[in-house]
Design a protein around this motif. Structure first.
Motif, PDB file in Angstrom:
ATOM      1  N   ILE A 135       0.828  -1.207   0.000  1.00  0.00           N
ATOM      2  CA  ILE A 135       0.000   0.000   0.000  1.00  0.00           C
ATOM      3  C   ILE A 135       0.858   1.250   0.000  1.00  0.00           C
ATOM      4  N   ILE A 136       1.854   1.273   0.888  1.00  0.00           N
ATOM      5  CA  ILE A 136       2.698   2.464   1.001  1.00  0.00           C
ATOM      6  C   ILE A 136       3.508   2.672  -0.269  1.00  0.00           C
ATOM      7  N   SER A 137       4.017   1.609  -0.852  1.00  0.00           N
ATOM      8  CA  SER A 137       4.799   1.734  -2.092  1.00  0.00           C
ATOM      9  C   SER A 137       3.951   2.278  -3.229  1.00  0.00           C
ATOM     10  N   ALA A 138       2.692   1.847  -3.294  1.00  0.00           N
ATOM     11  CA  ALA A 138       1.817   2.325  -4.376  1.00  0.00           C
ATOM     12  C   ALA A 138       1.491   3.802  -4.207  1.00  0.00           C
ATOM     13  N   ILE A 139       1.165   4.213  -2.976  1.00  0.00           N
ATOM     14  CA  ILE A 139       0.794   5.608  -2.743  1.00  0.00           C
ATOM     15  C   ILE A 139       2.003   6.527  -2.883  1.00  0.00           C
ATOM     16  N   ARG A 140       3.189   6.021  -2.615  1.00  0.00           N
ATOM     17  CA  ARG A 140       4.393   6.854  -2.686  1.00  0.00           C
ATOM     18  C   ARG A 140       4.599   7.436  -4.081  1.00  0.00           C
ATOM     19  N   TYR A 141       4.172   6.722  -5.109  1.00  0.00           N
ATOM     20  CA  TYR A 141       4.366   7.198  -6.478  1.00  0.00           C
ATOM     21  C   TYR A 141       3.259   8.154  -6.932  1.00  0.00           C
ATOM     22  N   MET A 142       2.270   8.363  -6.100  1.00  0.00           N
ATOM     23  CA  MET A 142       1.215   9.319  -6.441  1.00  0.00           C
ATOM     24  C   MET A 142       1.626  10.705  -5.956  1.00  0.00           C
ATOM     25  N   PRO A 143       1.703  11.701  -6.843  1.00  0.00           N
ATOM     26  CA  PRO A 143       2.137  13.041  -6.419  1.00  0.00           C
ATOM     27  C   PRO A 143       1.160  13.652  -5.422  1.00  0.00           C
ATOM     28  N   ALA A 144       1.719  14.323  -4.417  1.00  0.00           N
ATOM     29  CA  ALA A 144       0.879  14.941  -3.389  1.00  0.00           C
ATOM     30  C   ALA A 144      -0.035  16.005  -3.976  1.00  0.00           C
ATOM     31  N   SER A 145       0.427  16.683  -5.029  1.00  0.00           N
ATOM     32  CA  SER A 145      -0.395  17.737  -5.625  1.00  0.00           C
ATOM     33  C   SER A 145      -1.678  17.175  -6.241  1.00  0.00           C
ATOM     34  N   ALA A 146      -1.649  15.894  -6.631  1.00  0.00           N
ATOM     35  CA  ALA A 146      -2.851  15.296  -7.222  1.00  0.00           C
ATOM     36  C   ALA A 146      -3.963  15.116  -6.197  1.00  0.00           C
ATOM     37  N   PHE A 147      -3.625  15.111  -4.925  1.00  0.00           N
ATOM     38  CA  PHE A 147      -4.626  14.936  -3.870  1.00  0.00           C
ATOM     39  C   PHE A 147      -5.272  16.262  -3.447  1.00  0.00           C
ATOM     40  N   ILE A 148      -4.775  17.381  -3.943  1.00  0.00           N
ATOM     41  CA  ILE A 148      -5.277  18.672  -3.487  1.00  0.00           C
ATOM     42  C   ILE A 148      -6.787  18.819  -3.708  1.00  0.00           C
ATOM     43  N   PRO A 149      -7.325  18.482  -4.897  1.00  0.00           N
ATOM     44  CA  PRO A 149      -8.786  18.597  -5.046  1.00  0.00           C
ATOM     45  C   PRO A 149      -9.563  17.758  -4.035  1.00  0.00           C
ATOM     46  N   LEU A 150      -9.068  16.566  -3.728  1.00  0.00           N
ATOM     47  CA  LEU A 150      -9.744  15.727  -2.746  1.00  0.00           C
ATOM     48  C   LEU A 150      -9.645  16.322  -1.343  1.00  0.00           C
ATOM     49  N   PHE A 151      -8.466  16.860  -1.016  1.00  0.00           N
ATOM     50  CA  PHE A 151      -8.305  17.449   0.313  1.00  0.00           C
ATOM     51  C   PHE A 151      -9.216  18.657   0.488  1.00  0.00           C
ATOM     52  N   ILE A 152      -9.347  19.464  -0.574  1.00  0.00           N
ATOM     53  CA  ILE A 152     -10.254  20.616  -0.504  1.00  0.00           C
ATOM     54  C   ILE A 152     -11.691  20.148  -0.315  1.00  0.00           C
ATOM     55  N   LEU A 153     -12.050  19.060  -0.988  1.00  0.00           N
ATOM     56  CA  LEU A 153     -13.404  18.527  -0.859  1.00  0.00           C
ATOM     57  C   LEU A 153     -13.645  17.923   0.515  1.00  0.00           C
ATOM     58  N   TRP A 154     -12.630  17.243   1.055  1.00  0.00           N
ATOM     59  CA  TRP A 154     -12.809  16.527   2.316  1.00  0.00           C
ATOM     60  C   TRP A 154     -12.647  17.424   3.547  1.00  0.00           C
ATOM     61  N   ILE A 155     -11.604  18.286   3.542  1.00  0.00           N
ATOM     62  CA  ILE A 155     -11.279  19.039   4.757  1.00  0.00           C
ATOM     63  C   ILE A 155     -11.259  20.549   4.544  1.00  0.00           C
ATOM     64  N   GLY A 156     -11.636  21.022   3.359  1.00  0.00           N
ATOM     65  CA  GLY A 156     -11.709  22.458   3.135  1.00  0.00           C
ATOM     66  C   GLY A 156     -10.372  23.044   2.732  1.00  0.00           C
ATOM     67  N   VAL A 157     -10.264  24.368   2.857  1.00  0.00           N
ATOM     68  CA  VAL A 157      -9.070  25.091   2.402  1.00  0.00           C
ATOM     69  C   VAL A 157      -8.355  25.762   3.572  1.00  0.00           C
ATOM     70  N   GLY A 158      -8.571  25.289   4.782  1.00  0.00           N
ATOM     71  CA  GLY A 158      -7.933  25.880   5.951  1.00  0.00           C
ATOM     72  C   GLY A 158      -6.517  25.373   6.158  1.00  0.00           C
ATOM     73  N   GLU A 159      -6.022  25.580   7.382  1.00  0.00           N
ATOM     74  CA  GLU A 159      -4.656  25.180   7.702  1.00  0.00           C
ATOM     75  C   GLU A 159      -4.471  23.673   7.611  1.00  0.00           C
ATOM     76  N   LEU A 160      -5.495  22.915   7.976  1.00  0.00           N
ATOM     77  CA  LEU A 160      -5.366  21.466   7.953  1.00  0.00           C
ATOM     78  C   LEU A 160      -5.074  20.946   6.549  1.00  0.00           C
ATOM     79  N   GLU A 161      -5.626  21.582   5.541  1.00  0.00           N
ATOM     80  CA  GLU A 161      -5.377  21.148   4.168  1.00  0.00           C
ATOM     81  C   GLU A 161      -3.911  21.340   3.786  1.00  0.00           C
ATOM     82  N   LYS A 162      -3.317  22.471   4.192  1.00  0.00           N
ATOM     83  CA  LYS A 162      -1.898  22.710   3.880  1.00  0.00           C
ATOM     84  C   LYS A 162      -0.998  21.723   4.611  1.00  0.00           C
ATOM     85  N   VAL A 163      -1.302  21.504   5.881  1.00  0.00           N
ATOM     86  CA  VAL A 163      -0.496  20.575   6.667  1.00  0.00           C
ATOM     87  C   VAL A 163      -0.618  19.153   6.122  1.00  0.00           C
TER      88      VAL A 163
END
Length: 291
Positions: A135-163
């Protein structure tokens, strides 16, 4: 009779060979400078490092002050310095710096608190490695920037999203690199510990951790540099504070000097954190580095 023996002894002795002219010469002082993993004096190391920075600065000055490059694309060092003064005096840039440092440290600290124990367990116990590594090896190759739309949808655009972006960008690589470091502990040390009657967790506590901690600290130092690169990605999206937000606003206003000064600030902050960790690691583990 004695004369005959003496003559025979003289005949049996090997002839003397002339000594080569260069054999008695001392090697030059810098003969180890380009030897693989050779050492050089600390003052020489610092001088070479400073010379590289001065060479880059001289090239930058040549391109900009001579007019070979349009100031819109690359301002002069003087313009960059003036942009920095304006940012600190008129735009409260020190506040943006503190916010960015806070986000990096919190996100990376969360990744280290969770990732280091998991990596140690993966490198020590094969069942734990078999469960988590795919699991960790597979996720490691996924760029963190690709998760930004999901993070905005799940946790908003506050400090928690940046962290969270910092956390995702550093956590998975930190776990795997720690597991590899722990797994490379010499088997002879483990066998000696078992011979002395240590239990499984006793071997982990008394052998594996002491042997791998210096390498784990170097991994922390390396991954912290990645955290500084991910902070720009985190702050470029839906952020009203931080160095990344300033860079984005400066891009809209075509203020190239502010953009470059913001990038240089990130570089300086990352370099300072790297130097602090480097000195601390070598002070804490002098036996590991032979100094």
């Amino acid at each position: 009779m004695e004369k005959v023996l003496k003559n025979e002894e003289v005949v049996k002795q090997p002839p003397l060979r002339p000594v080569p002219k260069n054999q008695n010469r001392k090697p030059p002082r810098n003969h180890k400078w380009f030897q693989p993993q050779g050492d050089i004096p600390h003052k020489t190391y610092v001088a070479i490092s400073i010379s590289s920075i001065l060479l880059l600065f001289a090239l930058w000055s040549l391109l900009t002050y001579s007019g070979l490059v349009d100031p819109l694309f690359l301002p002069t060092p003087t313009d960059i310095f003036q942009s920095g003064i304006i940012l600190f005096t008129e735009y409260g840039f020190i506040g943006d710096i503190s916010i960015t440092v806070y986000r990096v440290l919190v996100g990376f600290a969360a990744a280290a608190i969770i990732g280091l124990p998991l990596g140690i367990l993966m490198g020590t116990f094969k069942p734990v490695e078999a469960f988590f590594e795919p699991i960790i090896s597979a996720i490691r190759y996924m760029p963190a920037s690709a998760f930004i739309p999901l993070f905005i949808l799940w946790i908003g655009v506050g400090e928690l999203e940046k962290v969270t972006i910092i956390f995702v960008g550093t956590f998975f690589s930190l776990v795997l690199m720690t597991a590899v470091e722990v797994g490379n502990v010499r088997k002879e040390l483990l066998e000696a510990a078992y011979t002395l009657g240590r239990s499984n967790f006793g071997v982990l506590r008394s052998v594996i951790l002491p042997a791998s901690i210096p390498g784990i600290m170097e991994i922390i130092r390396l991954i912290l540099g990645w955290a500084w690169s991910y902070i720009i990605v985190a702050e470029l999206v839906a952020s009203s504070s931080g160095i990344g937000s300033l860079i984005l606003e400066s891009q809209r206003m075509l203020k190239t000097g502010n953009i470059i000064f913001g990038i240089l600030t990130i570089g300086v902050l990352g370099l300072l954190s790297d130097l602090i960790l480097k000195v601390a690691i070598r002070k804490a583990f002098p036996w590991h580095y032979g100094r």
